[in-house]
Design an enzyme around this catalytic site. Structure first.
Site, PDB file in Angstrom:
ATOM      1  N   LYS A 163     -11.732   1.356  -2.322  1.00 19.62           N
ATOM      2  CA  LYS A 163     -10.628   1.903  -3.108  1.00 19.62           C
ATOM      3  C   LYS A 163     -11.035   1.940  -4.584  1.00 19.62           C
ATOM      4  CE  LYS A 163      -7.579   1.211   0.656  1.00 19.62           C
ATOM      5  NZ  LYS A 163      -6.924   0.243   1.528  1.00 19.62           N
ATOM      6  N   SER A 190       0.802  -1.221   0.000  1.00 21.35           N
ATOM      7  CA  SER A 190       0.000   0.000   0.000  1.00 21.35           C
ATOM      8  C   SER A 190       0.834   1.271   0.000  1.00 21.35           C
ATOM      9  CB  SER A 190      -0.958  -0.008   1.197  1.00 21.35           C
ATOM     10  OG  SER A 190      -0.237  -0.139   2.406  1.00 21.35           O
ATOM     11  N   HIS A 220      -5.210  -2.947  -3.082  1.00 22.85           N
ATOM     12  CA  HIS A 220      -4.805  -1.978  -4.108  1.00 22.85           C
ATOM     13  C   HIS A 220      -4.621  -2.604  -5.491  1.00 22.85           C
ATOM     14  CE1 HIS A 220      -4.232   1.233  -1.180  1.00 22.85           C
ATOM     15  NE2 HIS A 220      -3.789   0.282  -0.378  1.00 22.85           N
TER      16      HIS A 220
HETATM   17  C1  LIG Z   1      -6.810   0.152   2.928  1.00 24.20           C
HETATM   18  C2  LIG Z   1      -6.300  -1.207   3.254  1.00 24.20           C
HETATM   19  C3  LIG Z   1      -6.985  -2.011   4.175  1.00 24.20           C
HETATM   20  C4  LIG Z   1      -8.120  -1.496   4.989  1.00 24.20           C
HETATM   21  O1  LIG Z   1      -9.294  -1.485   4.271  1.00 24.20           O
HETATM   22  P1  LIG Z   1     -10.519  -0.605   4.813  1.00 24.20           P
HETATM   23  O2  LIG Z   1     -11.695  -1.131   4.108  1.00 24.20           O
HETATM   24  O3  LIG Z   1     -10.162   0.807   4.464  1.00 24.20           O
HETATM   25  O4  LIG Z   1     -10.555  -0.823   6.294  1.00 24.20           O
HETATM   26  C5  LIG Z   1      -6.555  -3.298   4.351  1.00 24.20           C
HETATM   27  N1  LIG Z   1      -5.483  -3.775   3.702  1.00 24.20           N
HETATM   28  C6  LIG Z   1      -4.779  -3.023   2.842  1.00 24.20           C
HETATM   29  C7  LIG Z   1      -3.605  -3.615   2.146  1.00 24.20           C
HETATM   30  C8  LIG Z   1      -5.167  -1.711   2.595  1.00 24.20           C
HETATM   31  O5  LIG Z   1      -4.457  -0.949   1.787  1.00 24.20           O
END
Ligand SMILES: *Cc1c(COP(=O)(O)O)cnc(C)c1O
Length: 397
Positions: A239, A179, A207
């Site tokens: 995302k 990330s 991602h």
């Molecule tokens: C953003 C993210 C999360 C968390 O997801 P949310 O739905 O925002 O809680 C988990 N794992 C990774 C790799 C992320 O980038």
């Protein structure tokens, strides 16, 4: 940094350039922009890779669903909260990523905590990439299994860990696309190592899904890996899909087990049904409008080429996460502020989110942006970056 005395703790953070500040943000006048303090900025920090978060068709879908069935689910999934929109979304997600079954969670953070705690405990072990997302690291620590991290993206290091005998089960957790760095995990090698040592592999592709792979099915598709290679896949819906929520997908018995035992699934209110309905519509758009993914990746390529021409030091990432490493936390903050003066929002990412000495401007690309936005950012970065980055520029010239 624990702060038994909050005032002293805050002062120490401030002195080190590590205090976090929220900013109140509003949507700007066009997609890809945000208003901060009344100033419109081009947004190079959100994870809205496909530009769907503000799509009016999704707003319509959410409104329609809310008028039909209200906003709240009223209870957890196992009580009365599991609605047809949730169920349809789970089936759709399972089909989308080629897995037997999928289970919705309210957030990715909760999906990871629930998964690890349901699958391992005392007497077992969890092995994680050193640069995994905080939610995966917390998931490992809170599972009460023995916890160890292996060197970043190093399948040989994982294998050495796996070779050490262990009593119970072994769960291996990794980001698909990291990330804060944007690189892709060496998934075929990790999967092979896990198979050799009878360890269970779960990949969090927050991602990657919607963005990479020939048809946007993420890092597993990019590597041609299926459920037999990587049993558990975690995806987030806030995302690329521009919505909210998360899921775990995999073999039916494993998912059924999560329904029985994942505490972050059992003991929390189900997502608002309109959120599930909106996510279904977002999946339709992501699949139908493949230009979004292509545009996001083309802008990524344009950013890399422009930055290289300008002599900026980039990492090898080929995903829409393009970190520009500055190093020092205060220098990164200053660079972020200077970019903001020039109309660009690129948030400074500092320790403890990343290692000390590797503070960075985390640039993300989105289909909501255009070529002029990207060229403008490259020019602004070339102006504002501190000495180390300008040295790289001289060498390149
Ligand atoms: C953003 C993210 C999360 C968390 O997801 P949310 O739905 O925002 O809680 C988990 N794992 C990774 C790799 C992320 O980038």
């Amino acid at each position: 940094m624990p702060a038994p005395d909050p005032a002293a703790g805050l002062a120490a953070l401030e002195a080190a350039g590590l205090q976090r500040r929220r900013r109140v943000v509003e949507p700007g006048t066009r997609a890809g922009t945000l208003k901060v303090d009344g100033l419109e900025l081009v947004d190079f920090s959100s994870n809205d890779y496909l530009g769907l978060a503000r799509d009016s068709r999704l707003a319509q879908a959410m409104g329609d669903s809310a008028r039909r069935e209200g906003v709240g689910s009223g209870a957890s999934h196992l009580v009365t909260g599991h609605r047809s929109a949730h169920h349809a979304l789970e089936e759709r997600l399972a089909a989308w990523c080629g897995r037997e079954q999928a289970l919705l969670f309210s957030t990715g953070y909760m999906a990871n905590l629930g998964l690890a705690s349901a699958l391992v405990g005392p007497g077992d072990r969890v092995l994680e990439d050193r640069l995994n997302h905080a939610s995966l690291l917390d998931a490992g620590l809170l599972s009460r299994a023995r916890f160890a991290r292996y060197a970043h993206a190093d399948s040989a290091a994982l294998e050495r860990r796996l070779e050490r005998a262990a009593g119970g089960r072994t769960l291996v957790l990794t980001d698909g696309v990291f990330s804060m760095d944007g690189d892709v995990a060496p998934l075929p090698d990790l999967a092979a190592a896990c198979r050799r040592h009878d360890a269970l592999l779960a990949v969090d592709d927050a991602h990657g899904l919607g963005v990479i792979g020939a048809t946007g099915r993420g890092s597993l598709e990019q590597h041609g890996l299926g459920q037999e290679d990587v049993p558990l896949l975690v995806g987030t819906l806030g995302k690329a899909l521009g919505s909210f929520g998360a899921f775990v997908a995999g073999p039916a018995p494993l998912i059924d087990w999560l329904i029985q035992r994942a505490r972050t699934y059992l003991y929390t209110t189900a997502l608002p049904p309109p959120v599930a309905a909106t996510t279904l519509a977002a999946l339709d758009l992501a699949e139908r409008e493949s230009w979004r993914r292509e545009r996001c990746l083309a802008l990524t390529q344009r950013f890399r080429e422009g930055a290289q021409r300008a002599g900026l030091a980039l990492t090898p990432s080929v995903t829409p996460i393009q970190p520009v490493i500055v190093g020092d936390a205060k220098a990164t903050l200053a660079a972020s502020a200077a970019l903001q003066d020039r109309g660009f929002l690129v948030v400074a990412i500092r320790p403890p989110t990343v290692a000390v000495g590797s503070a960075r401007l985390r640039v993300t690309l989105s289909a909501a942006l255009d070529e002029a936005d990207v060229d403008g950012l490259v020019a602004a970065l070339a102006e504002v970056l501190p000495a180390r980055q300008s040295e790289a520029r001289h060498h390149a010239a």
